[in-house]
Enzyme design. Structure first.
Site, PDB file in Angstrom:
ATOM      1  N   ARG A  23      -2.332   8.761  10.274  1.00 18.00           N
ATOM      2  CA  ARG A  23      -2.681   7.452   9.706  1.00 18.00           C
ATOM      3  C   ARG A  23      -2.879   7.496   8.196  1.00 18.00           C
ATOM      4  O   ARG A  23      -2.852   6.486   7.520  1.00 18.00           O
ATOM      5  CB  ARG A  23      -3.975   6.934  10.336  1.00 18.00           C
ATOM      6  CG  ARG A  23      -3.930   6.766  11.833  1.00 18.00           C
ATOM      7  CD  ARG A  23      -5.303   6.579  12.405  1.00 18.00           C
ATOM      8  NE  ARG A  23      -6.091   7.798  12.171  1.00 18.00           N
ATOM      9  CZ  ARG A  23      -7.403   7.885  12.299  1.00 18.00           C
ATOM     10  NH1 ARG A  23      -8.097   6.841  12.649  1.00 18.00           N
ATOM     11  NH2 ARG A  23      -8.021   9.018  12.077  1.00 18.00           N
ATOM     12  N   ARG A  58     -13.622   5.746 -22.148  1.00 16.90           N
ATOM     13  CA  ARG A  58     -14.933   5.173 -21.841  1.00 16.90           C
ATOM     14  C   ARG A  58     -15.972   6.256 -22.091  1.00 16.90           C
ATOM     15  O   ARG A  58     -15.883   7.350 -21.573  1.00 16.90           O
ATOM     16  CB  ARG A  58     -15.003   4.699 -20.395  1.00 16.90           C
ATOM     17  CG  ARG A  58     -14.202   3.442 -20.124  1.00 16.90           C
ATOM     18  CD  ARG A  58     -14.516   2.907 -18.727  1.00 16.90           C
ATOM     19  NE  ARG A  58     -13.701   1.771 -18.396  1.00 16.90           N
ATOM     20  CZ  ARG A  58     -14.113   0.506 -18.490  1.00 16.90           C
ATOM     21  NH1 ARG A  58     -15.319   0.221 -18.914  1.00 16.90           N
ATOM     22  NH2 ARG A  58     -13.299  -0.474 -18.155  1.00 16.90           N
ATOM     23  N   HIS A  61     -21.367   8.152 -22.431  1.00 15.81           N
ATOM     24  CA  HIS A  61     -22.580   7.379 -22.144  1.00 15.81           C
ATOM     25  C   HIS A  61     -23.691   8.228 -21.532  1.00 15.81           C
ATOM     26  O   HIS A  61     -23.426   9.207 -20.848  1.00 15.81           O
ATOM     27  CB  HIS A  61     -22.272   6.253 -21.151  1.00 15.81           C
ATOM     28  CG  HIS A  61     -21.201   5.329 -21.596  1.00 15.81           C
ATOM     29  ND1 HIS A  61     -20.204   4.902 -20.755  1.00 15.81           N
ATOM     30  CD2 HIS A  61     -20.953   4.740 -22.794  1.00 15.81           C
ATOM     31  CE1 HIS A  61     -19.389   4.089 -21.405  1.00 15.81           C
ATOM     32  NE2 HIS A  61     -19.815   3.975 -22.650  1.00 15.81           N
ATOM     33  N   LYS A  71     -25.088  11.494 -12.035  1.00 17.33           N
ATOM     34  CA  LYS A  71     -23.923  10.733 -11.574  1.00 17.33           C
ATOM     35  C   LYS A  71     -23.022  11.617 -10.730  1.00 17.33           C
ATOM     36  O   LYS A  71     -22.912  12.811 -10.955  1.00 17.33           O
ATOM     37  CB  LYS A  71     -23.092  10.239 -12.775  1.00 17.33           C
ATOM     38  CG  LYS A  71     -23.789   9.280 -13.680  1.00 17.33           C
ATOM     39  CD  LYS A  71     -22.874   8.888 -14.838  1.00 17.33           C
ATOM     40  CE  LYS A  71     -23.579   7.960 -15.807  1.00 17.33           C
ATOM     41  NZ  LYS A  71     -22.716   7.598 -16.938  1.00 17.33           N
ATOM     42  N   HIS A 118     -21.566  11.307 -20.486  1.00 21.74           N
ATOM     43  CA  HIS A 118     -20.386  11.336 -19.628  1.00 21.74           C
ATOM     44  C   HIS A 118     -19.371  10.297 -20.097  1.00 21.74           C
ATOM     45  O   HIS A 118     -19.740   9.205 -20.529  1.00 21.74           O
ATOM     46  CB  HIS A 118     -20.767  11.012 -18.174  1.00 21.74           C
ATOM     47  CG  HIS A 118     -19.575  10.800 -17.304  1.00 21.74           C
ATOM     48  ND1 HIS A 118     -19.098   9.545 -17.004  1.00 21.74           N
ATOM     49  CD2 HIS A 118     -18.747  11.697 -16.718  1.00 21.74           C
ATOM     50  CE1 HIS A 118     -18.025   9.681 -16.247  1.00 21.74           C
ATOM     51  NE2 HIS A 118     -17.790  10.967 -16.061  1.00 21.74           N
ATOM     52  N   TYR A 131     -18.358   5.527  -9.554  1.00 20.24           N
ATOM     53  CA  TYR A 131     -19.571   6.196 -10.007  1.00 20.24           C
ATOM     54  C   TYR A 131     -20.668   5.931  -8.981  1.00 20.24           C
ATOM     55  O   TYR A 131     -20.907   4.793  -8.605  1.00 20.24           O
ATOM     56  CB  TYR A 131     -20.105   5.599 -11.313  1.00 20.24           C
ATOM     57  CG  TYR A 131     -19.133   5.401 -12.435  1.00 20.24           C
ATOM     58  CD1 TYR A 131     -19.161   6.234 -13.539  1.00 20.24           C
ATOM     59  CD2 TYR A 131     -18.228   4.337 -12.423  1.00 20.24           C
ATOM     60  CE1 TYR A 131     -18.300   6.022 -14.609  1.00 20.24           C
ATOM     61  CE2 TYR A 131     -17.363   4.128 -13.475  1.00 20.24           C
ATOM     62  CZ  TYR A 131     -17.400   4.976 -14.570  1.00 20.24           C
ATOM     63  OH  TYR A 131     -16.554   4.764 -15.618  1.00 20.24           O
ATOM     64  N   GLU A 142     -29.622   2.554 -22.446  1.00 19.11           N
ATOM     65  CA  GLU A 142     -28.294   3.152 -22.530  1.00 19.11           C
ATOM     66  C   GLU A 142     -27.988   3.581 -23.961  1.00 19.11           C
ATOM     67  O   GLU A 142     -28.358   2.921 -24.918  1.00 19.11           O
ATOM     68  CB  GLU A 142     -27.230   2.160 -22.048  1.00 19.11           C
ATOM     69  CG  GLU A 142     -25.873   2.811 -21.915  1.00 19.11           C
ATOM     70  CD  GLU A 142     -24.851   1.912 -21.274  1.00 19.11           C
ATOM     71  OE1 GLU A 142     -24.111   2.401 -20.420  1.00 19.11           O
ATOM     72  OE2 GLU A 142     -24.793   0.732 -21.643  1.00 19.11           O
ATOM     73  N   ARG A 166     -18.636  -1.063 -28.921  1.00 17.51           N
ATOM     74  CA  ARG A 166     -19.914  -0.389 -28.700  1.00 17.51           C
ATOM     75  C   ARG A 166     -19.738   1.121 -28.703  1.00 17.51           C
ATOM     76  O   ARG A 166     -20.475   1.848 -29.371  1.00 17.51           O
ATOM     77  CB  ARG A 166     -20.539  -0.847 -27.386  1.00 17.51           C
ATOM     78  CG  ARG A 166     -21.878  -0.167 -27.093  1.00 17.51           C
ATOM     79  CD  ARG A 166     -22.296  -0.361 -25.680  1.00 17.51           C
ATOM     80  NE  ARG A 166     -21.311   0.280 -24.802  1.00 17.51           N
ATOM     81  CZ  ARG A 166     -21.547   0.653 -23.571  1.00 17.51           C
ATOM     82  NH1 ARG A 166     -22.707   0.418 -23.028  1.00 17.51           N
ATOM     83  NH2 ARG A 166     -20.627   1.220 -22.848  1.00 17.51           N
ATOM     84  N   ASP A 167     -18.755   1.618 -27.944  1.00 19.94           N
ATOM     85  CA  ASP A 167     -18.541   3.060 -27.860  1.00 19.94           C
ATOM     86  C   ASP A 167     -18.098   3.640 -29.200  1.00 19.94           C
ATOM     87  O   ASP A 167     -18.463   4.764 -29.545  1.00 19.94           O
ATOM     88  CB  ASP A 167     -17.511   3.390 -26.779  1.00 19.94           C
ATOM     89  CG  ASP A 167     -18.034   3.147 -25.367  1.00 19.94           C
ATOM     90  OD1 ASP A 167     -19.178   2.655 -25.210  1.00 19.94           O
ATOM     91  OD2 ASP A 167     -17.292   3.444 -24.420  1.00 19.94           O
TER      92      ASP A 167
END
Length: 188
Positions: A23, A58, A61, A71, A118, A131, A142, A166-167
């Site tokens: 399957r 990304r 953080h 995480k 991360h 996550y 943060e 932001r990053d």
């Protein structure tokens, strides 16, 4: 499930054990008893995913104490280059980083301990990243580290990387006043 240590103390690549049949396949990402047996302290408090396009970066953080989180990260579709940086002053691997390619085909995941930044770079088309966190998201706590300031051999030119405003405004690693401090030999 096989635990593979990385260059960051307490950060591990998890090689999962797919169960294929006619399957398709079944893959268990998290099992509390197995994690405990492997010495990983982790209780899932929040679960979310992100879909990102090619060349998206990304991160990197983190959430500052007392809202710091561990995480468990995996890539469900596509492929990413996952990066973890140790921000724990007093850690034997302080400022060290590890890079783990994640993909559904590799059937792997990364366990990121509290006190680490991360992030990832999407390396193959769109990527769907899942996550699981040990705590809930707290936007007031943060923070982050500028991705390009970490000594990672990113397979992308900084001008081509797609990064949020932001990053892109995060401080460089060597400029960050880390909120994470541990007693020597007591990395959590």
């Amino acid at each position: 499930m096989e635990l593979r240590p990385t260059a960051v103390d307490g950060c591990h690549e998890l090689r999962l054990d797919p169960k294929p049949d006619r399957r398709g396949e079944l893959l268990k990402l998290f099992h509390a008893t197995t994690f405990t047996d492997l010495g990983l302290r982790f209780e899932v408090r929040e679960l979310f995913w992100s879909r990102s396009h090619a060349d998206v970066v990304r991160g990197l953080h983190f959430q500052a104490p007392p809202a710091d989180v561990a995480k468990l990260v995996c890539c469900l579709d596509g492929a990413v280059l996952d990066v973890v940086v140790d921000l724990r002053v007093g850690s034997p691997t302080y400022h060290a980083h590890c890079v783990v390619p994640l993909s559904a085909a590799a059937a792997n995941a990364v366990f990121v301990p509290e006190g680490c930044a991360h992030g990832f770079l999407v390396t193959n088309g769109d990527a769907l990243v899942l996550y699981a966190q040990s705590g809930e998201w707290d936007g007031a706590r943060e923070g982050g580290v500028l991705w390009s300031s970490v000594d990672v051999d990113w397979p992308i030119d900084a001008g081509r990387a797609v990064v949020s405003d932001r990053d892109a405004a995060f401080p460089r690693l060597d400029e960050l006043a880390s909120p994470f401090v541990v007693a020597p030999g007591r990395v959590r």
